[in-house]
Write an enzyme that holds these catalytic residues in place. Sequence first.
Site, short mmCIF file in Angstrom:
data_model
loop_
_atom_site.label_atom_id
_atom_site.label_comp_id
_atom_site.label_asym_id
_atom_site.label_seq_id
_atom_site.Cartn_x
_atom_site.Cartn_y
_atom_site.Cartn_z
N LYS A 1 0.85 -1.19 0.00
CA LYS A 1 0.00 0.00 0.00
C LYS A 1 0.89 1.24 0.00
O LYS A 1 1.65 1.47 0.94
CB LYS A 1 -0.91 0.00 1.23
CG LYS A 1 -1.84 1.19 1.30
CD LYS A 1 -2.83 1.06 2.42
CE LYS A 1 -3.70 2.30 2.52
NZ LYS A 1 -4.61 2.23 3.67
N ARG B 1 -10.69 10.11 1.62
CA ARG B 1 -10.57 10.77 2.92
C ARG B 1 -11.76 11.69 3.18
O ARG B 1 -12.10 11.94 4.33
CB ARG B 1 -9.21 11.46 3.04
CG ARG B 1 -8.12 10.39 3.08
CD ARG B 1 -6.71 10.89 3.13
NE ARG B 1 -5.80 9.75 3.01
CZ ARG B 1 -4.49 9.82 2.89
NH1 ARG B 1 -3.91 11.01 2.89
NH2 ARG B 1 -3.76 8.74 2.79
N ARG C 1 0.90 10.15 5.96
CA ARG C 1 1.05 8.72 6.26
C ARG C 1 2.37 8.16 5.73
O ARG C 1 2.54 6.95 5.61
CB ARG C 1 -0.11 7.94 5.64
CG ARG C 1 -1.51 8.43 6.04
CD ARG C 1 -2.51 7.30 5.94
NE ARG C 1 -3.90 7.70 5.80
CZ ARG C 1 -4.64 8.27 6.77
NH1 ARG C 1 -4.11 8.55 7.95
NH2 ARG C 1 -5.91 8.55 6.54
N GLU D 1 7.11 -6.99 1.57
CA GLU D 1 5.87 -6.86 2.35
C GLU D 1 4.94 -8.05 2.11
O GLU D 1 4.31 -8.57 3.04
CB GLU D 1 5.14 -5.55 1.98
CG GLU D 1 5.80 -4.28 2.48
CD GLU D 1 5.53 -4.01 3.96
OE1 GLU D 1 4.84 -4.82 4.62
OE2 GLU D 1 6.01 -2.98 4.46
N LYS E 1 -2.26 -1.71 -3.83
CA LYS E 1 -3.10 -0.53 -3.79
C LYS E 1 -2.26 0.72 -3.85
O LYS E 1 -1.27 0.77 -3.12
CB LYS E 1 -3.90 -0.58 -2.48
CG LYS E 1 -4.78 0.61 -2.23
CD LYS E 1 -5.39 0.47 -0.88
CE LYS E 1 -6.10 1.78 -0.58
NZ LYS E 1 -6.58 1.82 0.77
N SER F 1 -10.17 5.57 -4.76
CA SER F 1 -11.08 6.69 -4.94
C SER F 1 -10.60 7.70 -5.97
O SER F 1 -11.39 8.21 -6.77
CB SER F 1 -11.29 7.38 -3.59
OG SER F 1 -10.05 7.80 -3.04
N TYR G 1 -15.24 0.98 -7.04
CA TYR G 1 -16.50 1.64 -6.71
C TYR G 1 -17.52 1.48 -7.83
O TYR G 1 -18.69 1.81 -7.64
CB TYR G 1 -16.23 3.13 -6.41
CG TYR G 1 -15.31 3.28 -5.21
CD1 TYR G 1 -15.82 3.18 -3.92
CD2 TYR G 1 -13.94 3.46 -5.36
CE1 TYR G 1 -14.99 3.28 -2.81
CE2 TYR G 1 -13.10 3.56 -4.26
CZ TYR G 1 -13.64 3.46 -2.99
OH TYR G 1 -12.81 3.54 -1.90
C1 PBG Z 1 -7.19 3.15 5.36
C2 PBG Z 1 -7.68 3.09 3.93
C3 PBG Z 1 -7.56 4.09 2.97
C4 PBG Z 1 -8.14 3.59 1.81
C5 PBG Z 1 -8.60 2.31 2.09
N1 PBG Z 1 -8.27 2.01 3.41
C6 PBG Z 1 -7.11 5.49 3.08
C7 PBG Z 1 -5.74 5.84 3.40
O1 PBG Z 1 -4.85 5.00 3.54
O2 PBG Z 1 -5.54 7.03 3.55
C8 PBG Z 1 -8.23 4.32 0.51
C9 PBG Z 1 -9.21 3.80 -0.47
C10 PBG Z 1 -9.50 4.72 -1.59
O3 PBG Z 1 -8.84 5.76 -1.81
O4 PBG Z 1 -10.45 4.41 -2.34
N2 PBG Z 1 -8.18 2.70 6.26
#
Ligand code: PBG
Length: 328
Positions: A199, A209, A221, A238, A253, A279, A318
């Site tokens: 990730k 967010r 982060r 990982e 991701k 997203s 989505y």
């Molecule tokens: C963390 C989480 C995130 C997403 C899924 N799980 C956000 C982040 O790491 O800031 C992002 C998913 C997306 O952007 O569609 N709980």
Amino acid sequence: MTAQFPAVRPRRLRRSPAMRRMVAGTRLHPADLVLPMFVKEGVDEPQPIGSMPGVFQHTRDSLRKAAHEAAEAGVGGLILFGIPAVKDARGSAADDPEGIVQKAVADLVSDLGDQVVVMTDTCLDEFTDHGHCGVLTPDGEVDNDATLERYAAAAVAQARAGSQVIAPSGMMDGQVGAIRAALDGAGFAHIPIMAYSVKYASAFYGPFRDAAECAPKFGDRNAYQQDPAGPVGEALREVRLDLAEGADAVMVKPALAYLDILRQVRDAVDVPVAAYQVSGEYAMIEAAAANGWVDRDRAIMESLVAIRRAGADTILTYWATEVARRLR
Ligand code: PBG
């Protein structure tokens, strides 16, 4: 002097839709798609998300309805994110048996648990008042090992509520092992873990967010999610760690900007590999399409085909319900 005509003509196999369909090397199926869903505590109406047209923060009722539609369309799974009414420093709502995720997952499992896989994202960022994915040390750093205890408690609470797959997304070291041990100890040895193993600290999470109301109140982060320009071997490392700790499936991701990584992971492991079309990937296509700059349906399908071709067995998107309907 006769012209040299090509003896080899790749176009022969592209001439008709039937021919192209027969020779297609990449196929999408509704069951490969997983729909991420948001449920918000304490609202009477579903709340539209400005940066994600067509996506909502659901009420418990509207969530059930949308989940029914997804299952009806044949999607393989749903993954649930919750927005609690009250947030605090330790993310107490994450493992509260009465917390919004636990209540909503119980609804979905009782409605649909044998038609579609009901999964839960396990993290703290939606539940903490500071918006970080873990609990903090006094000087404001994310405390890895203290966070593992919180993840373990949240995972057990989700499993007790009926979650059928636990999906830890917080990028703490040792999170899969900690959750596996806690699930096993609580009688949930049969519940799989789909690890967000790879990730990246991505700009493409921006709209999420808003959706999950979890932007960090300070900092970023980057000290726990991977650097997009980080060592290339880090992704495989990982993945190997998560598998050694007991992950049943792994995830990469975001998807589109990391197709090279997805392919490497696919080639390296023998477990199912998921990719999350996040997203920002959704928002980019929706925004360009709304302006008439790309053909929305074609852009959606092309992006999903690319993710599948790069090696994803499962795609979180989505658009899952819409695309599943189109594929039928
Ligand atoms: C963390 C989480 C995130 C997403 C899924 N799980 C956000 C982040 O790491 O800031 C992002 C998913 C997306 O952007 O569609 N709980």
